[in-house]
Design a protein around this motif. Structure first.
Motif, PDB file in Angstrom:
ATOM      1  N   HIS A  61       0.839  -1.196   0.000  1.00 38.08           N
ATOM      2  CA  HIS A  61       0.000   0.000   0.000  1.00 38.08           C
ATOM      3  C   HIS A  61       0.876   1.248   0.000  1.00 38.08           C
ATOM      4  O   HIS A  61       1.876   1.329   0.714  1.00 38.08           O
ATOM      5  CB  HIS A  61      -0.894  -0.019   1.238  1.00 38.08           C
ATOM      6  CG  HIS A  61      -1.695   1.235   1.418  1.00 38.08           C
ATOM      7  ND1 HIS A  61      -2.813   1.522   0.673  1.00 38.08           N
ATOM      8  CD2 HIS A  61      -1.528   2.283   2.270  1.00 38.08           C
ATOM      9  CE1 HIS A  61      -3.308   2.684   1.053  1.00 38.08           C
ATOM     10  NE2 HIS A  61      -2.545   3.166   2.022  1.00 38.08           N
ATOM     11  N   THR A  62       0.509   2.224  -0.814  1.00 42.34           N
ATOM     12  CA  THR A  62       1.227   3.493  -0.865  1.00 42.34           C
ATOM     13  C   THR A  62       0.529   4.491   0.047  1.00 42.34           C
ATOM     14  O   THR A  62      -0.666   4.757  -0.112  1.00 42.34           O
ATOM     15  CB  THR A  62       1.264   4.044  -2.301  1.00 42.34           C
ATOM     16  OG1 THR A  62       1.905   3.076  -3.154  1.00 42.34           O
ATOM     17  CG2 THR A  62       2.040   5.345  -2.349  1.00 42.34           C
ATOM     18  N   VAL A  63       1.273   5.046   0.984  1.00 47.21           N
ATOM     19  CA  VAL A  63       0.687   5.969   1.951  1.00 47.21           C
ATOM     20  C   VAL A  63       0.541   7.345   1.310  1.00 47.21           C
ATOM     21  O   VAL A  63       1.510   7.917   0.798  1.00 47.21           O
ATOM     22  CB  VAL A  63       1.566   6.063   3.218  1.00 47.21           C
ATOM     23  CG1 VAL A  63       0.895   6.944   4.262  1.00 47.21           C
ATOM     24  CG2 VAL A  63       1.814   4.667   3.783  1.00 47.21           C
ATOM     25  N   SER A  64      -0.670   7.883   1.329  1.00 44.90           N
ATOM     26  CA  SER A  64      -0.941   9.191   0.735  1.00 44.90           C
ATOM     27  C   SER A  64      -0.562  10.306   1.709  1.00 44.90           C
ATOM     28  O   SER A  64      -0.432  10.065   2.914  1.00 44.90           O
ATOM     29  CB  SER A  64      -2.429   9.293   0.376  1.00 44.90           C
ATOM     30  OG  SER A  64      -3.228   9.216   1.545  1.00 44.90           O
ATOM     31  N   PRO A  65      -0.380  11.552   1.212  1.00 41.97           N
ATOM     32  CA  PRO A  65      -0.034  12.675   2.103  1.00 41.97           C
ATOM     33  C   PRO A  65      -0.981  12.865   3.281  1.00 41.97           C
ATOM     34  O   PRO A  65      -0.521  13.091   4.405  1.00 41.97           O
ATOM     35  CB  PRO A  65      -0.037  13.878   1.149  1.00 41.97           C
ATOM     36  CG  PRO A  65       0.342  13.285  -0.172  1.00 41.97           C
ATOM     37  CD  PRO A  65      -0.305  11.930  -0.207  1.00 41.97           C
ATOM     38  N   PRO A  66      -2.326  12.807   3.084  1.00 42.35           N
ATOM     39  CA  PRO A  66      -3.203  12.938   4.256  1.00 42.35           C
ATOM     40  C   PRO A  66      -2.970  11.840   5.289  1.00 42.35           C
ATOM     41  O   PRO A  66      -3.032  12.092   6.498  1.00 42.35           O
ATOM     42  CB  PRO A  66      -4.612  12.846   3.654  1.00 42.35           C
ATOM     43  CG  PRO A  66      -4.449  13.270   2.232  1.00 42.35           C
ATOM     44  CD  PRO A  66      -3.103  12.760   1.827  1.00 42.35           C
ATOM     45  N   GLU A  67      -2.696  10.625   4.798  1.00 42.19           N
ATOM     46  CA  GLU A  67      -2.420   9.534   5.727  1.00 42.19           C
ATOM     47  C   GLU A  67      -1.110   9.761   6.470  1.00 42.19           C
ATOM     48  O   GLU A  67      -0.983   9.401   7.651  1.00 42.19           O
ATOM     49  CB  GLU A  67      -2.357   8.204   4.964  1.00 42.19           C
ATOM     50  CG  GLU A  67      -3.687   7.712   4.458  1.00 42.19           C
ATOM     51  CD  GLU A  67      -3.581   6.439   3.646  1.00 42.19           C
ATOM     52  OE1 GLU A  67      -4.383   5.521   3.850  1.00 42.19           O
ATOM     53  OE2 GLU A  67      -2.667   6.348   2.798  1.00 42.19           O
ATOM     54  N   ILE A  68      -0.140  10.357   5.795  1.00 44.42           N
ATOM     55  CA  ILE A  68       1.148  10.648   6.446  1.00 44.42           C
ATOM     56  C   ILE A  68       0.934  11.604   7.624  1.00 44.42           C
ATOM     57  O   ILE A  68       1.458  11.384   8.720  1.00 44.42           O
ATOM     58  CB  ILE A  68       2.137  11.244   5.434  1.00 44.42           C
ATOM     59  CG1 ILE A  68       2.546  10.184   4.399  1.00 44.42           C
ATOM     60  CG2 ILE A  68       3.373  11.789   6.149  1.00 44.42           C
ATOM     61  CD1 ILE A  68       3.432  10.720   3.290  1.00 44.42           C
ATOM     62  N   ASN A 128       7.775   8.115   6.081  1.00 40.69           N
ATOM     63  CA  ASN A 128       7.642   9.564   6.204  1.00 40.69           C
ATOM     64  C   ASN A 128       6.861   9.963   7.453  1.00 40.69           C
ATOM     65  O   ASN A 128       7.242  10.901   8.157  1.00 40.69           O
ATOM     66  CB  ASN A 128       6.970  10.139   4.955  1.00 40.69           C
ATOM     67  CG  ASN A 128       7.829   9.986   3.718  1.00 40.69           C
ATOM     68  OD1 ASN A 128       9.048  10.074   3.791  1.00 40.69           O
ATOM     69  ND2 ASN A 128       7.210   9.738   2.577  1.00 40.69           N
ATOM     70  N   TYR A 173       7.078  -1.262   4.274  1.00 41.18           N
ATOM     71  CA  TYR A 173       6.244  -1.059   3.094  1.00 41.18           C
ATOM     72  C   TYR A 173       6.948  -1.474   1.802  1.00 41.18           C
ATOM     73  O   TYR A 173       6.570  -1.028   0.723  1.00 41.18           O
ATOM     74  CB  TYR A 173       5.809   0.409   3.012  1.00 41.18           C
ATOM     75  CG  TYR A 173       4.580   0.673   3.843  1.00 41.18           C
ATOM     76  CD1 TYR A 173       3.306   0.576   3.299  1.00 41.18           C
ATOM     77  CD2 TYR A 173       4.696   0.986   5.188  1.00 41.18           C
ATOM     78  CE1 TYR A 173       2.179   0.798   4.064  1.00 41.18           C
ATOM     79  CE2 TYR A 173       3.578   1.213   5.971  1.00 41.18           C
ATOM     80  CZ  TYR A 173       2.324   1.116   5.398  1.00 41.18           C
ATOM     81  OH  TYR A 173       1.200   1.334   6.163  1.00 41.18           O
TER      82      TYR A 173
END
Length: 262
Positions: free
Chosen positions: A69-76, A132, A184
């Motif tokens: 899964h690629t973590v999106s900026p809002p999730e970061i 991140n 990840y």
């Protein structure tokens, strides 16, 4: 229709005499068959191109379940905030466990592991939020602690730089990033998450021991203890309890990753 007398021989094995005496109708048939073969070859080439395109698309679709899964900026941002809260809270919460099953004859007993959940919170942030988010949460944690907020185990402020345990806190930054990076690289599996946590855990202790060594060279650890005594106190003695916390974090991270991303 092309001039049949000017038609090239379809095969070099045919002599000029044989080709000259070949009836025009046969030559016409040969030409027609050659055109059909060329059309078929062109069709085959087009089908091969289309087949390769479909094959590539199918590979991408089949490979999706194997991609992390690629973590999106809002999730970061979300996980960085959660990681900061977990780290602060874990600093002051002692880790406990129950006694071994073979000693349950006298009943189950809760006993302390002698460590807090602090390192567990750092590594859990990496496993769930990625590199991140883990990095950001620990940078903010260190900055807030050095800015006189008493969120470190022994308080806070710039004077904490002289504390022998500050090197381990500094190691949270590097350990969290590495843990999140390796967590990840593939789908969530217990062995990969445990390895990620172990890498981060080792880096935290190596950073702490390095800081202890430098501090000992500069200040002789303020004369309170020798370098070896400090390593025993902050790296060796807490090791069993911290390993138990790391194992628990790996399992919790696996369950939560499966629930969130599967």
């Amino acid at each position: 229709m092309s001039d049949l007398k000017q038609l090239a021989k379809p095969n070099a094995d045919i002599t000029d005499y044989e080709w000259d005496v070949t009836p025009p109708s046969v030559k016409f048939l040969i030409e027609h068959l050659q055109q059909l073969v060329q059309q078929k070859q062109k069709t085959i080439e087009e089908l091969q191109v289309e087949n390769q395109w479909l094959h590539n698309r199918l590979d991408l679709e089949l490979d999706k379940p194997n991609q992390a899964h690629t973590v999106s900026p809002p999730e970061i941002i979300l996980w960085a905030t959660v990681g900061l809260i977990l780290t602060i809270g874990g600093t002051f919460v002692q880790a406990y466990t129950i006694n071994a099953p073979w000693s349950w004859v006298g009943g189950m007993k809760i006993q302390t592991l002698g460590v807090s959940y602090q390192i567990g919170a750092v590594l859990l942030t990496g496993c769930l939020g990625g590199k991140n988010a883990a990095l950001l949460s620990q940078i903010v944690y260190v900055i807030l602690g050095l800015a006189w907020l008493p969120i470190f185990e022994r308080g806070g402020g710039w004077q904490y730089l002289q504390q022998p345990t500050f090197g381990y806190i500094l190691g949270f930054i590097f350990g969290a990033w590495l843990c999140g990076f390796y967590a990840y690289q593939s789908l969530a599996r217990l062995n990969s998450l445990a390895l990620s946590c172990l890498i981060g855990f080792v880096v935290i202790h190596l950073t702490g021991i390095t800081y202890l060594t430098v501090l000992d060279l500069l200040t002789n650890l303020n004369g309170n203890q020798s370098l070896w005594q400090a390593i025993l106190a902050y790296s060796i003695y807490p090791l069993p309890g911290q390993i138990a916390v790391v194992c628990a974090v790996s399992l919790i991270a696996l369950v939560m990753r499966k629930l969130m991303f599967s």
